[in-house]
Design a protein around this motif. Structure first.
Motif: not given
Length: 283
Positions: A81-83, A90, A92-96, A120, A131
């Motif tokens: 999940a995104t941050w 979540g 992750i900073d970006t993407g999957a 990241s 963020p």
């Protein structure tokens, strides 16, 4: 006639070198303004969701500028999940979440003093997608993912990461140039000191074999005739292996070479873990 004057010898105690009344792990970080990089903030596989979740222990560290102090509570973060702020959210900073990739973990600090954990693909603070409001951070660790995607199962003690099962980085490579160091890309964090095993097979009799594991700066050069090698005279088809620690470069590559007198060469390389010396030393 000289006069002997009595003097007092005074010993300065540890308590007098710090403004804190009680010396503890927490305030040792600022004793004499030595600014010890940090402690705690160790990742581990979450038992509830071993595929996606990582547990992070509580800890403290300086940010990359060494001017802001980051204190993070123990928390669980999700790679799928995104941050979002807080535990069980979540990270992750970006993407999957991607398979067979190295992710870098950051302790991050908001302008209002809130702290959290972010992951990241970027290993520098400039490359991290931050963020809103989180203006500074520090690199605390790095972990590889595997096919799935999923987290590799690991045991972590400080900067030391041990794989519970060795990872195959190179499988049955048959295009080695005899006596020349070749480059191999590995799924190990950049600039980590990897612990590798390399096997060589020559499928004929009456041969000699030399194996070498070296850093990628030696790629293209002749096989070195010194440590990190095995030399054999063998009268039957046989396979052997060496173990070595090799610095992974900024392109996630290492060097490996093989000399054989006769026959066809086959090389495989495994990783058993690594030391991440860049922990608390992000840029």
């Amino acid at each position: 006639m000289s006069t002997l004057v009595a003097s007092t010898i005074r010993t300065t105690t540890l308590e007098e070198t710090t403004s804190a009344a009680t010396v503890s792990v927490s305030n040792l970080i600022t004793i004499n303004d030595q600014r010890i990089n940090g402690y705690g903030l160790v990742p581990s596989n979450n038992s509830g969701d071993v595929t996606n979740d990582i547990d992070i222990t509580a800890g403290k560290c300086w940010d990359t500028t060494r001017t802001n102090y980051i204190t993070v509570a123990a928390m669980t973060k999700r790679a799928d999940a995104t941050w979002a702020a807080g535990t069980n959210q979540g990270m992750i900073d970006t993407g999957a979440f991607a398979a067979n990739s190295c992710y870098y973990f950051w302790a991050i600090l908001h302008t209002d003093g809130t702290t959290d954990i972010l992951m990241s693909l970027a290993d520098t603070w400039a490359g991290v997608i931050k963020p809103t409001g989180y203006t500074t951070g520090q690199l605390i660790h790095a972990l590889p993912s595997v096919t799935g995607p999923a987290w590799r199962q690991i045991t972590v003690v400080g900067p030391e990461v041990a794989y519970r099962t060795s990872s195959t980085e190179v499988a049955g490579y048959t295009s080695m140039v005899n006596s020349i160091i070749s480059a191999f890309t590995v799924n190990v964090p950049k600039l980590a000191l990897g612990r590798f095993a390399m096997s060589g097979l020559v499928s004929t009799t009456n041969y000699q074999i030399i194996l070498a594991l070296v850093d990628a700066s030696r790629v293209g050069s002749s096989l070195p005739h010194y440590d990190g090698m095995v030399y054999l005279n063998q009268l039957a088809v046989w396979q052997t292996a060496i173990n070595g620690e090799v610095l992974v470069d900024a392109s996630q590559q290492i060097g490996a070479g093989m000399y054989w007198l006769l026959g066809n060469d086959t090389v495989s390389i495994w990783c058993k873990g690594y030391t991440f010396h860049r922990r608390f030393a992000g840029t």
